[in-house]
Design an enzyme around this catalytic site. Structure first.
Site, PDB file in Angstrom:
ATOM      1  N   TYR A  23      26.882   7.664 -45.420  1.00  0.00           N
ATOM      2  CA  TYR A  23      26.727   7.536 -43.975  1.00  0.00           C
ATOM      3  C   TYR A  23      27.055   6.112 -43.522  1.00  0.00           C
ATOM      4  O   TYR A  23      27.802   5.908 -42.555  1.00  0.00           O
ATOM      5  CB  TYR A  23      25.299   7.900 -43.570  1.00  0.00           C
ATOM      6  CG  TYR A  23      25.044   7.864 -42.081  1.00  0.00           C
ATOM      7  CD1 TYR A  23      25.444   8.913 -41.256  1.00  0.00           C
ATOM      8  CD2 TYR A  23      24.387   6.781 -41.491  1.00  0.00           C
ATOM      9  CE1 TYR A  23      25.207   8.887 -39.894  1.00  0.00           C
ATOM     10  CE2 TYR A  23      24.147   6.744 -40.133  1.00  0.00           C
ATOM     11  CZ  TYR A  23      24.558   7.800 -39.340  1.00  0.00           C
ATOM     12  OH  TYR A  23      24.316   7.754 -37.988  1.00  0.00           O
TER      13      TYR A  23
ATOM     14  N   SER B  66      26.931   3.627 -35.459  1.00  0.00           N
ATOM     15  CA  SER B  66      25.514   3.576 -35.801  1.00  0.00           C
ATOM     16  C   SER B  66      25.148   2.128 -36.061  1.00  0.00           C
ATOM     17  O   SER B  66      26.013   1.314 -36.422  1.00  0.00           O
ATOM     18  CB  SER B  66      25.247   4.413 -37.062  1.00  0.00           C
ATOM     19  OG  SER B  66      23.946   4.184 -37.574  1.00  0.00           O
TER      20      SER B  66
END
Length: 252
Positions: free
Chosen positions: A154, A141
């Site tokens: 995350y 990401s």
């Protein structure tokens, strides 16, 4: 399409929806047999059925890829059904939108299990099956390369994926296995909409904020899938250990 994966056998985790579904369909159109693995049995079956309806080869496997036994089953299914394994796309992932104070230990552990341990376990069991070399693509990401607000678990998990990718690339290059990560920015997927729900934000306002980047919009699952296809195929034959950012200029 060019048939760039003709004769290849692939696994796509998190293949029931979003980037995973788009990539599974794209792999199949490029000639690969696809094992669609997901904890969502109905969604995985739907993706496999779409591939079959388009003339491709696919099988759905219900799997929690944070569990080692399920990872073994996914790899064994690929080998027993299609005769080998050449491409692994580790895409399964979840997000919890909270800071350290608001994140429970159980939530932290679950994010790490799904986003990090699954990549380790799938690679652990897929690499020995890649007897003629292969390609592994892991979903990182933009927040694995920089920080982001209210997403501590995350961000930590995706940073781990990015650096684990580098370590895997070093360890398995001699076996002819390339390992890379694709690092999307905000992409219009069910997970992005789940982020808005967790933050109790109006979807239209959340989507507008997600589009705040030089290209002025969020990405689409197909756009990320094209990057995965590049990394998976022979066009990237000299690419390993890299973190490919696909985010409309957001990190720039």
């Amino acid at each position: 399409m060019t048939g760039s994966l003709d004769g290849k056998v692939s696994i796509v985790t998190g293949g029931a929806s979003g980037i995973g579904r788009a990539t599974a369909l794209m792999f199949a159109r490029e000639g690969a047999a696809v094992v669609v693995a997901d904890i969502d049995a109905t969604g995985a079956a739907r993706t496999a059925e779409e591939i079959a309806a388009q003339g491709g080869r696919s099988i759905a496997v219900t799997a929690d890829v944070s569990a080692e036994a399920d990872c073994v089953t996914v790899v064994e299914t690929a080998v027993s059904t299609f005769g080998g394994l050449h491409v692994l796309f580790n895409n399964a992932g979840i997000i919890r939108r909270a800071d350290a104070i608001g994140t429970s230990v159980e939530e932290w552990d679950r994010v790490m299990a799904v986003n990090v341990r699954s990549v380790f376990l799938m690679c652990k069991h897929a690499v020995p099956a890649m007897t003629s070399g292969g390609s592994i693509v892991n979903t990182g990401s933009g927040w694995g390369l920089k920080g982001g607000g209210n997403a501590i678990s995350y961000c930590a998990s995706k940073a781990a994926v990015v650096n684990m990718t580098r370590a895997l690339a070093i360890d398995h290059a001699a076996a002819g296995i390339r390992v890379n990560s694709v690092n999307p920015g905000d992409t219009d997927t069910p997970m992005l909409r789940e982020e808005a729900r967790q933050l109790a934000e109006d979807w239209s306002a959340f989507a507008a904020d997600a589009a705040d980047r030089p290209m002025g919009r969020s990405g689409t699952p197909d756009e990320i899938a094209k990057a995965v296809l590049f990394l998976a195929g022979d066009a990237a034959s000299y690419v390993t250990g890299t973190a490919l950012v696909v985010d409309g200029g957001g990190l720039a």
